[in-house]
Design a protein around this motif. Structure first.
Motif, PDB file in Angstrom:
ATOM      1  N   VAL A 154      -1.962  -3.332  -7.377  1.00 19.39           N
ATOM      2  CA  VAL A 154      -2.226  -2.064  -6.680  1.00 19.39           C
ATOM      3  C   VAL A 154      -2.128  -0.904  -7.670  1.00 19.39           C
ATOM      4  O   VAL A 154      -2.952   0.009  -7.658  1.00 19.39           O
ATOM      5  CB  VAL A 154      -1.253  -1.880  -5.488  1.00 19.39           C
ATOM      6  CG1 VAL A 154      -1.372  -0.487  -4.897  1.00 19.39           C
ATOM      7  CG2 VAL A 154      -1.509  -2.938  -4.422  1.00 19.39           C
ATOM      8  N   SER A 155      -1.145  -0.956  -8.562  1.00 19.08           N
ATOM      9  CA  SER A 155      -1.015   0.133  -9.539  1.00 19.08           C
ATOM     10  C   SER A 155      -2.210   0.183 -10.489  1.00 19.08           C
ATOM     11  O   SER A 155      -2.624   1.264 -10.918  1.00 19.08           O
ATOM     12  CB  SER A 155       0.304   0.042 -10.309  1.00 19.08           C
ATOM     13  OG  SER A 155       0.390  -1.165 -11.012  1.00 19.08           O
ATOM     14  N   HIS A 156      -2.800  -0.965 -10.791  1.00 20.64           N
ATOM     15  CA  HIS A 156      -4.004  -0.999 -11.622  1.00 20.64           C
ATOM     16  C   HIS A 156      -5.156  -0.293 -10.888  1.00 20.64           C
ATOM     17  O   HIS A 156      -5.893   0.497 -11.486  1.00 20.64           O
ATOM     18  CB  HIS A 156      -4.360  -2.443 -11.961  1.00 20.64           C
ATOM     19  CG  HIS A 156      -5.563  -2.602 -12.833  1.00 20.64           C
ATOM     20  ND1 HIS A 156      -6.276  -3.771 -12.898  1.00 20.64           N
ATOM     21  CD2 HIS A 156      -6.215  -1.748 -13.666  1.00 20.64           C
ATOM     22  CE1 HIS A 156      -7.289  -3.629 -13.735  1.00 20.64           C
ATOM     23  NE2 HIS A 156      -7.283  -2.413 -14.204  1.00 20.64           N
ATOM     24  N   ALA A 211      -3.752   3.157   4.134  1.00 21.35           N
ATOM     25  CA  ALA A 211      -4.287   1.788   4.110  1.00 21.35           C
ATOM     26  C   ALA A 211      -4.089   1.139   5.473  1.00 21.35           C
ATOM     27  O   ALA A 211      -3.150   1.472   6.205  1.00 21.35           O
ATOM     28  CB  ALA A 211      -3.598   0.945   3.029  1.00 21.35           C
ATOM     29  N   ALA A 212      -4.979   0.222   5.791  1.00 20.62           N
ATOM     30  CA  ALA A 212      -4.875  -0.581   7.002  1.00 20.62           C
ATOM     31  C   ALA A 212      -5.313  -2.000   6.685  1.00 20.62           C
ATOM     32  O   ALA A 212      -6.237  -2.204   5.909  1.00 20.62           O
ATOM     33  CB  ALA A 212      -5.727  -0.004   8.132  1.00 20.62           C
ATOM     34  N   ALA A 213      -4.607  -2.950   7.279  1.00 19.77           N
ATOM     35  CA  ALA A 213      -4.949  -4.368   7.143  1.00 19.77           C
ATOM     36  C   ALA A 213      -5.643  -4.802   8.416  1.00 19.77           C
ATOM     37  O   ALA A 213      -5.377  -4.283   9.506  1.00 19.77           O
ATOM     38  CB  ALA A 213      -3.691  -5.193   6.910  1.00 19.77           C
ATOM     39  N   TYR A 214      -6.537  -5.779   8.306  1.00 16.97           N
ATOM     40  CA  TYR A 214      -7.353  -6.206   9.438  1.00 16.97           C
ATOM     41  C   TYR A 214      -7.221  -7.706   9.640  1.00 16.97           C
ATOM     42  O   TYR A 214      -7.073  -8.471   8.691  1.00 16.97           O
ATOM     43  CB  TYR A 214      -8.821  -5.845   9.181  1.00 16.97           C
ATOM     44  CG  TYR A 214      -9.037  -4.354   9.167  1.00 16.97           C
ATOM     45  CD1 TYR A 214      -9.479  -3.688  10.299  1.00 16.97           C
ATOM     46  CD2 TYR A 214      -8.737  -3.608   8.031  1.00 16.97           C
ATOM     47  CE1 TYR A 214      -9.645  -2.310  10.297  1.00 16.97           C
ATOM     48  CE2 TYR A 214      -8.904  -2.229   8.032  1.00 16.97           C
ATOM     49  CZ  TYR A 214      -9.356  -1.591   9.157  1.00 16.97           C
ATOM     50  OH  TYR A 214      -9.499  -0.233   9.164  1.00 16.97           O
ATOM     51  N   SER A 238      -1.876  -0.403  10.557  1.00 17.22           N
ATOM     52  CA  SER A 238      -1.614   0.574   9.504  1.00 17.22           C
ATOM     53  C   SER A 238      -0.478   0.055   8.640  1.00 17.22           C
ATOM     54  O   SER A 238       0.524  -0.462   9.148  1.00 17.22           O
ATOM     55  CB  SER A 238      -1.237   1.931  10.102  1.00 17.22           C
ATOM     56  OG  SER A 238      -2.354   2.492  10.734  1.00 17.22           O
ATOM     57  N   ILE A 239      -0.656   0.164   7.341  1.00 22.07           N
ATOM     58  CA  ILE A 239       0.354  -0.325   6.404  1.00 22.07           C
ATOM     59  C   ILE A 239       0.618   0.735   5.344  1.00 22.07           C
ATOM     60  O   ILE A 239      -0.180   1.650   5.141  1.00 22.07           O
ATOM     61  CB  ILE A 239      -0.078  -1.654   5.727  1.00 22.07           C
ATOM     62  CG1 ILE A 239      -1.413  -1.481   4.971  1.00 22.07           C
ATOM     63  CG2 ILE A 239      -0.167  -2.775   6.745  1.00 22.07           C
ATOM     64  CD1 ILE A 239      -1.823  -2.699   4.149  1.00 22.07           C
ATOM     65  N   THR A 240       1.735   0.595   4.683  1.00 18.31           N
ATOM     66  CA  THR A 240       2.035   1.471   3.554  1.00 18.31           C
ATOM     67  C   THR A 240       1.392   0.872   2.303  1.00 18.31           C
ATOM     68  O   THR A 240       0.998  -0.297   2.282  1.00 18.31           O
ATOM     69  CB  THR A 240       3.555   1.574   3.321  1.00 18.31           C
ATOM     70  OG1 THR A 240       4.049   0.278   2.966  1.00 18.31           O
ATOM     71  CG2 THR A 240       4.272   2.095   4.574  1.00 18.31           C
ATOM     72  N   LEU A 283      -2.629  -8.780   1.847  1.00 18.95           N
ATOM     73  CA  LEU A 283      -3.635  -9.589   1.156  1.00 18.95           C
ATOM     74  C   LEU A 283      -3.171 -11.036   1.017  1.00 18.95           C
ATOM     75  O   LEU A 283      -3.957 -11.965   1.198  1.00 18.95           O
ATOM     76  CB  LEU A 283      -3.963  -8.987  -0.208  1.00 18.95           C
ATOM     77  CG  LEU A 283      -4.629  -7.610  -0.195  1.00 18.95           C
ATOM     78  CD1 LEU A 283      -4.725  -7.053  -1.607  1.00 18.95           C
ATOM     79  CD2 LEU A 283      -5.995  -7.668   0.459  1.00 18.95           C
ATOM     80  N   GLU A 284      -1.888 -11.228   0.700  1.00 17.63           N
ATOM     81  CA  GLU A 284      -1.329 -12.577   0.561  1.00 17.63           C
ATOM     82  C   GLU A 284      -1.450 -13.359   1.868  1.00 17.63           C
ATOM     83  O   GLU A 284      -1.595 -14.573   1.853  1.00 17.63           O
ATOM     84  CB  GLU A 284       0.138 -12.533   0.123  1.00 17.63           C
ATOM     85  CG  GLU A 284       0.362 -12.028  -1.285  1.00 17.63           C
ATOM     86  CD  GLU A 284      -0.090 -13.002  -2.358  1.00 17.63           C
ATOM     87  OE1 GLU A 284      -0.104 -14.226  -2.113  1.00 17.63           O
ATOM     88  OE2 GLU A 284      -0.450 -12.527  -3.447  1.00 17.63           O
ATOM     89  N   SER A 285      -1.380 -12.655   3.001  1.00 21.66           N
ATOM     90  CA  SER A 285      -1.473 -13.344   4.288  1.00 21.66           C
ATOM     91  C   SER A 285      -2.920 -13.472   4.763  1.00 21.66           C
ATOM     92  O   SER A 285      -3.175 -13.874   5.898  1.00 21.66           O
ATOM     93  CB  SER A 285      -0.620 -12.644   5.338  1.00 21.66           C
ATOM     94  OG  SER A 285      -1.110 -11.349   5.599  1.00 21.66           O
ATOM     95  N   GLY A 286      -3.867 -13.124   3.887  1.00 27.66           N
ATOM     96  CA  GLY A 286      -5.275 -13.340   4.186  1.00 27.66           C
ATOM     97  C   GLY A 286      -5.978 -12.200   4.903  1.00 27.66           C
ATOM     98  O   GLY A 286      -7.116 -12.350   5.332  1.00 27.66           O
ATOM     99  N   MET A 287      -5.295 -11.061   5.033  1.00 33.42           N
ATOM    100  CA  MET A 287      -5.924  -9.924   5.710  1.00 33.42           C
ATOM    101  C   MET A 287      -6.611  -9.008   4.698  1.00 33.42           C
ATOM    102  O   MET A 287      -5.981  -8.592   3.726  1.00 33.42           O
ATOM    103  CB  MET A 287      -4.874  -9.124   6.489  1.00 33.42           C
ATOM    104  CG  MET A 287      -4.299  -9.876   7.669  1.00 33.42           C
ATOM    105  SD  MET A 287      -3.236  -8.833   8.711  1.00 33.42           S
ATOM    106  CE  MET A 287      -1.756  -8.732   7.707  1.00 33.42           C
ATOM    107  N   PRO A 288      -7.882  -8.682   4.916  1.00 30.38           N
ATOM    108  CA  PRO A 288      -8.508  -7.672   4.068  1.00 30.38           C
ATOM    109  C   PRO A 288      -7.909  -6.305   4.387  1.00 30.38           C
ATOM    110  O   PRO A 288      -7.359  -6.094   5.476  1.00 30.38           O
ATOM    111  CB  PRO A 288      -9.984  -7.738   4.457  1.00 30.38           C
ATOM    112  CG  PRO A 288     -10.001  -8.313   5.827  1.00 30.38           C
ATOM    113  CD  PRO A 288      -8.790  -9.194   5.938  1.00 30.38           C
ATOM    114  N   VAL A 289      -8.017  -5.395   3.446  1.00 38.32           N
ATOM    115  CA  VAL A 289      -7.425  -4.067   3.574  1.00 38.32           C
ATOM    116  C   VAL A 289      -8.485  -3.015   3.262  1.00 38.32           C
ATOM    117  O   VAL A 289      -9.283  -3.185   2.331  1.00 38.32           O
ATOM    118  CB  VAL A 289      -6.235  -3.905   2.598  1.00 38.32           C
ATOM    119  CG1 VAL A 289      -5.735  -2.476   2.532  1.00 38.32           C
ATOM    120  CG2 VAL A 289      -5.097  -4.863   2.977  1.00 38.32           C
TER     121      VAL A 289
END
Length: 165
Positions: free
Chosen positions: A146-148, A159-162, A90-92, A100-106
């Motif tokens: 993200v704001s876009h 949100a959650a990263a995987y 779980s992420i904020t 995303l920068e570390s390659g994890m889809p969200v």
């Protein structure tokens, strides 16, 4: 859409006693199917197989546990997603870009709808929208920030990263 070849194949399957279909209510399960299939390389994972796994139903069966939409706990619980060889964190909203920068889809929740996010080769954020026919102003495509995404979809409330387990 060619991004979601299984959508038309499964779209009218009713999986819930309230009449929920993949087309009407399965954006969370479809997002999880995209993430799990992409991370594991298993192309047999699809929205209906995810619903069957999580809700414990068989072909043609129906679940009566809540409305047909996925809960955030279903999308992140190791009880459910470990079978795909993935883990959720779980992420904020502020952590989306670094995930995303570390390659994890969200997977993100915008008002009434789950979408999947990944990073494009040029650094933009790719939105994979399970309901990709919103029209010209919404839908799958690249967004600059993200704001876009929030200007188009509304505020991201969860949100959650995987990643692979």
């Amino acid at each position: 859409s060619t991004l979601f070849p299984y959508t038309t194949l499964f779209r009218s399957i009713t999986y819930d006693t309230s009449g929920a279909t993949l087309c009407s209510s399965a954006c969370g399960y479809t997002s999880l199917a995209m993430v799990a299939s992409g991370l594991s390389g298993n192309s047999n994972i699809n929205p209906y197989s995810v619903i069957q796994d999580i809700r414990g139903i068989r072909n043609g069966g129906k679940t009566s546990r809540g409305y047909g939409a996925a809960s955030t706990s279903e999308l992140t619980s190791s009880k459910y997603i470990s079978r795909y060889g993935i883990r959720a964190i779980s992420i904020t909203k502020g952590g989306i870009k670094s995930a995303l920068e570390s390659g994890m889809p969200v997977i993100a929740l915008v008002p009434g709808h789950y979408i999947t996010l990944s990073k494009s080769s040029n650094g933009n954020i790719v939105v994979l929208d399970p309901f990709a026919n919103w029209g010209d102003s919404r839908g799958s495509g690249e967004y600059s920030s993200v704001s876009h995404i929030e200007r188009v979809y509304g505020s991201i409330s969860w949100a959650a990263a995987y990643r692979e387990a």
